[in-house]
Design an enzyme around this catalytic site. Structure first.
Site, PDB file in Angstrom:
ATOM      1  N   HIS A  11      31.947  47.691   4.147  1.00 25.83           N
ATOM      2  CA  HIS A  11      31.959  48.859   3.256  1.00 25.83           C
ATOM      3  C   HIS A  11      30.533  49.296   2.898  1.00 25.83           C
ATOM      4  CE1 HIS A  11      30.670  46.609  -0.317  1.00 25.83           C
ATOM      5  NE2 HIS A  11      31.445  45.630   0.120  1.00 25.83           N
ATOM      6  N   GLU A  89      37.586  40.907   0.017  1.00 23.15           N
ATOM      7  CA  GLU A  89      36.420  40.032  -0.097  1.00 23.15           C
ATOM      8  C   GLU A  89      36.839  38.647  -0.593  1.00 23.15           C
ATOM      9  OE1 GLU A  89      33.861  38.823   0.846  1.00 23.15           O
ATOM     10  OE2 GLU A  89      32.210  40.093   0.132  1.00 23.15           O
TER      11      GLU A  89
END
Length: 275
Positions: A11, A89
């Site tokens: 990202h 994550e």
């Protein structure tokens, strides 16, 4: 034989990235202005690639990055992005929302190295790798089932946008990735792909996923890749690319060829600041 291309992108930058604050899963920070510029750059970089499947972590920073990349694509603006919690994550527990220096201090107090240290309420590296393994096996099974349903129909390189567009090579990694010189057998084999997958995820997760590829699945690496690069976290919107072969639909021992890892050439003109 099922053969597919896998492009994995981290990202874009968030404010917490810039300030070196842990986000994990409990902090759902949006992209910063720089992060959106990085995502735009990644989208332009991949704009000529016709993806057949797009997956993203369901955390906001990944979703915004995936949407921005697809918004720049010449072929895939209407593709459905599938959001999967297995791509989130690493969970950092009590360290989330706190400076990275705090995590390092916790690790030191526990007599451990920071990357392998698990704060209270967090995920171990083995647990993160298990999530990555589960997602990858899901991908492989999905493609094998799709090919079975299509009755051996495959997409040629021109058909999926990977070979040429208006007479020019369109897959940017062919020009920019170190170690992309393929041997003749690999080059011929790569002319037929059953699918072309984009995944948008997170730095620590990706490092563990790629470790699984290399250590468990014996992924081949570019000759120019340094060991330090393999253990490093991808820069924001870093691009990694793999070609994966499933001989006779073998989900146990896929053949994985890493074309490039954590590539960031597309960020040369982006003011990234302290990412």
């Amino acid at each position: 034989m099922v053969r597919f291309a896998l492009t994995v992108v981290r990202h874009g930058e968030t404010r917490y990235n810039k300030e070196k604050i842990l986000q994990g899963q409990g902090v759902d920070e949006p992209l910063s202005a720089t992060g959106f510029r990085q995502a735009d750059a990644a989208g332009i970089y991949l704009s000529n690639v016709k993806f057949t499947h797009v997956f993203s972590s369901d955390l906001l920073r990944a979703k915004q990055t995936a949407c921005t990349i697809i918004g720049k694509n010449k072929f895939c603006k209407d593709i459905v992005i599938q959001y999967d919690p297995r791509l989130r994550e690493r969970k950092y527990g009590i360290a989330e929302g706190r400076p990275l220096s705090d995590l390092k201090a916790m690790a030191k107090a526990a007599g451990e190295q920071c990357p392998s240290f698990t704060p209270s309420g967090g995920e171990t590296l083995d647990e993160v790798r298990a999530r990555a393994k589960d997602f990858f096996e899901f991908l492989c099974l999905l493609l094998v089932e799709e090919e079975h349903q299509k009755g051996q129909a495959v997409l040629d390189m021109t058909g999926n946008g990977l070979e040429t567009f208006e007479g020019k090579p369109v897959f940017p990694l062919r020009n920019h990735c170190s170690g992309l010189e393929l041997n003749s057998d690999t080059d011929r084999a790569a002319k037929v792909l059953n699918a072309n997958i984009l995944v948008v995820s997170h730095g620590a997760y990706m490092r563990n996923w790629f470790g699984y590829f290399v250590l468990d699945l014996k992924c081949t690496l570019p000759s120019t890749l340094k060991k330090s690069q393999l253990s490093s976290v991808s820069p924001n919107t870093g691009v990694s690319h793999f070609i994966i072969n499933l001989e006779n639909g073998d989900l146990i021992k896929p053949e994985i060829n890493c074309i490039c890892l954590n590539q960031d050439d597309h960020l040369a003109d982006v003011n990234t600041g302290n990412v």
